[in-house]
Design a protein around this motif. Structure first.
Motif, short mmCIF file in Angstrom:
data_model
loop_
_atom_site.label_atom_id
_atom_site.label_comp_id
_atom_site.label_asym_id
_atom_site.label_seq_id
_atom_site.Cartn_x
_atom_site.Cartn_y
_atom_site.Cartn_z
N ARG A 2 13.18 -3.68 1.87
CA ARG A 2 12.83 -2.39 2.46
C ARG A 2 11.32 -2.15 2.49
O ARG A 2 10.85 -1.23 3.17
N LEU A 3 10.58 -2.95 1.72
CA LEU A 3 9.12 -2.80 1.75
C LEU A 3 8.60 -3.17 3.14
O LEU A 3 8.92 -4.25 3.66
N PRO A 4 7.79 -2.32 3.74
CA PRO A 4 7.26 -2.66 5.08
C PRO A 4 6.24 -3.78 5.00
O PRO A 4 5.60 -3.99 3.97
N ALA A 5 6.09 -4.50 6.07
CA ALA A 5 5.04 -5.52 6.15
C ALA A 5 3.67 -4.81 6.13
O ALA A 5 3.56 -3.62 6.48
N LEU A 6 2.66 -5.54 5.75
CA LEU A 6 1.32 -4.97 5.65
C LEU A 6 0.89 -4.33 6.96
O LEU A 6 0.38 -3.21 6.99
N HIS A 7 1.11 -5.03 8.08
CA HIS A 7 0.62 -4.52 9.35
C HIS A 7 1.34 -3.24 9.76
O HIS A 7 0.77 -2.38 10.43
N ARG A 8 2.62 -3.09 9.33
CA ARG A 8 3.34 -1.87 9.69
C ARG A 8 2.80 -0.67 8.90
O ARG A 8 2.70 0.44 9.42
N LEU A 9 2.46 -0.90 7.63
CA LEU A 9 1.85 0.19 6.85
C LEU A 9 0.50 0.58 7.43
O LEU A 9 0.17 1.77 7.54
N LEU A 10 -0.26 -0.41 7.87
CA LEU A 10 -1.58 -0.12 8.44
C LEU A 10 -1.50 0.51 9.82
O LEU A 10 -2.45 1.15 10.27
N ASP A 11 -0.36 0.33 10.48
CA ASP A 11 -0.21 0.90 11.83
C ASP A 11 0.18 2.38 11.80
O ASP A 11 0.19 3.03 12.85
N THR A 12 0.47 2.92 10.61
CA THR A 12 0.81 4.34 10.55
C THR A 12 -0.41 5.18 10.90
O THR A 12 -1.56 4.76 10.74
N GLU A 13 -0.15 6.38 11.38
CA GLU A 13 -1.23 7.26 11.82
C GLU A 13 -2.19 7.59 10.66
O GLU A 13 -3.41 7.59 10.83
N ALA A 14 -1.62 7.85 9.48
CA ALA A 14 -2.47 8.19 8.33
C ALA A 14 -3.35 7.03 7.92
O ALA A 14 -4.54 7.19 7.62
N ALA A 15 -2.77 5.81 7.90
CA ALA A 15 -3.56 4.64 7.52
C ALA A 15 -4.65 4.36 8.55
O ALA A 15 -5.77 3.96 8.20
N ALA A 16 -4.34 4.56 9.82
CA ALA A 16 -5.34 4.36 10.85
C ALA A 16 -6.49 5.34 10.70
O ALA A 16 -7.66 5.00 10.91
#
Length: 462
Positions: free
Chosen positions: A9-23
């Motif tokens: 269930r842990l998201p891949a690194l790129h998916r976490l970075l693609d979130t609006e808050a991370a961006a």
């Protein structure tokens, strides 16, 4: 819990970075830095699941953890606060606020290059220790001076140069510990000097010093009781009496130095509530060979330590290799030089924030407090003017209150209000006295009065 299924269930690194808050964080701090934080957040979540059986956080929780990591690791941690404690030289809050002149001097020197170690007349290399020497000597009546990074360093340098392997005579009543666990006996040991205690905790006489002198004695160290005072059945001789007795007893090259560790050094008499405070100029006039004191206490400048004294006594300090490890940089020298300028002009009380705060009358502070209380009361905050006793702090004027005034806020949970004020922007640091939230205006600049009002109204509105 199926651990393997949970970890998927842990998201891949790129998916976490693609979130609006991370961006958004990446726009502020850079993609590489935020990606490094995201890796740490994901690794911590994986460890929590594997080792403690905790469920994998959802996406929103992971983003919150990433934001917390960025806040904790990538943002500056040293920020301004409003000091409403009434302690002028509050060590935990940075001690002396700098003058506008000191800040301007730091900016002028820091923005470009300077003549730190360069002789503009000859075009040759020069010595950084020439800066501030002349003015410190002039203001204190000494022959020469040297600046290091704090007063502990000043004392260490003196002991290392003159006392290594030899004895230093000191009264038992002056074997003090100051802030941060700094103890006089410890620094004597680190310097390689041998301690020779004389007198008792409460009573030391000139004769005690003289009886301890021998061919092994390098110095007599007199420590100013700047952060405590003794009362009752006590005796400590005047510095001048110690100096005269030592000079009359031992003459010539064998005479030990008399060193005065003044701690929080008031340069010269300024009157008001500081009238009784011992001054550097007074120590020099009393005949001490070397006097060590702080730059960021009653002097009102940046963190530094200064040593003033006779030319013969200062010269070996300037030649010792330890001085390089203790030296100050261009910004400190610029700030210190600009702090000393108003002393030369006779304008120190008005220009140096520490001295200006100390000189404010209780009536003036009460007038400010009354105006603020009217505004707060109009908005439903239960505030009242209160008489307060401030303090110099920073090891200065121990046990001597400075009458003033401030605001007392009568609320059920002053501890919660205090915590909320510390969490604001800017943080406001207060005290709690007799069950009331108290804000002492002595250490609040007049231009910060509306900041206090807004901070209190914000907490009240929650």
């Amino acid at each position: 819990m199926n651990t393997a299924r949970e970890l998927r269930r842990l998201p891949a690194l790129h998916r976490l970075l693609d979130t609006e808050a991370a961006a958004g964080l990446a726009n502020d701090y850079g993609q590489a830095a935020v990606a490094a934080g995201a890796r740490k957040v994901l690794a911590a979540a994986r460890t929590d699941t594997l080792e403690r059986g905790e469920p994998v956080p959802d996406a929103a929780d992971l983003v919150d953890r990433l934001a917390e990591w960025v806040q904790a690791n990538l943002t500056p941690t040293l920020i301004p606060v409003v000091n409403a404690t009434g302690v002028i030289l509050h060590t935990n809050l940075g001690r002396a606020p700098l003058s506008h002149g000191a800040l301007s001097a730091m900016q002028r020197v820091g923005l470009g290059y300077s003549n730190l170690e360069f002789n503009l007349a000859t075009g040759a290399r020069s010595d950084r220790h020439r800066h501030c020497r002349g003015v410190l000597a002039y203001l204190t009546g000494a022959e020469d001076a040297v600046v290091v990074n704090n007063n502990a360093a000043a004392l260490m340098l003196i002991l290392a140069v003159y006392c290594k392997g030899r004895e230093v005579v000191i009264s038992r009543g002056q074997m003090v510990e100051v802030g941060g666990g700094f103890r006089i006996p410890d620094i004597l040991e680190q310097s390689g000097a041998h301690l020779r205690e004389v007198g008792t905790t409460n009573r030391t006489y000139v004769s005690d010093y003289l009886e301890a002198l021998s061919d092994r004695t390098a110095a007599v160290l007199v420590v100013h009781a700047s952060n405590f005072h003794q009362v009752g059945y006590t005796v400590q001789p005047e510095l001048a009496d110690v100096v005269n007795a030592v000079r009359d007893t031992v003459r010539g090259a064998a005479r030990p130095l008399v060193v005065h560790d003044l701690g929080s050094g008031l340069l010269m008499p300024v009157g008001g509530c500081l009238e009784a405070e011992h001054t550097v100029a007074g120590s020099v006039a009393a005949g001490a060979d070397l006097v060590a004191f702080s730059g960021d206490k009653l002097l009102g400048g940046p963190q530094a330590g200064a040593i003033v004294g006779s030319a013969d006594a200062v010269a070996p300090l300037l030649r010792h290799p330890l001085l390089r490890a203790l030296r100050v940089d261009k910004l400190i020298l610029a700030a210190l030089g600009a702090t000393l300028e108003p002393y030369v002009r006779g304008e120190a009380t008005a220009a140096i924030p520490v001295l200006s705060m100390a000189s404010k009358s209780a009536a003036e502070l009460k007038t400010r407090a009354a105006a603020l209380c009217r505004t707060l009361s109009d908005h439903g905050v239960p505030a009242a003017t209160v008489d307060l006793d401030g303090a110099a702090g920073g090891g200065s004027m121990p046990g001597t209150p400075i009458p003033g005034a401030g605001i007392a806020v009568g609320v059920d949970r002053p501890d919660l209000w205090s915590a909320s004020l510390r969490a604001g922007e800017p943080p406001v640091v207060t005290v709690i006295r007799q069950g009331q939230l108290v804000l002492d205006l002595r250490t609040v600049r007049p231009d910060q009065d509306q900041v206090l009002v807004q901070a209190l109204l914000t907490v009240h509105g929650r």
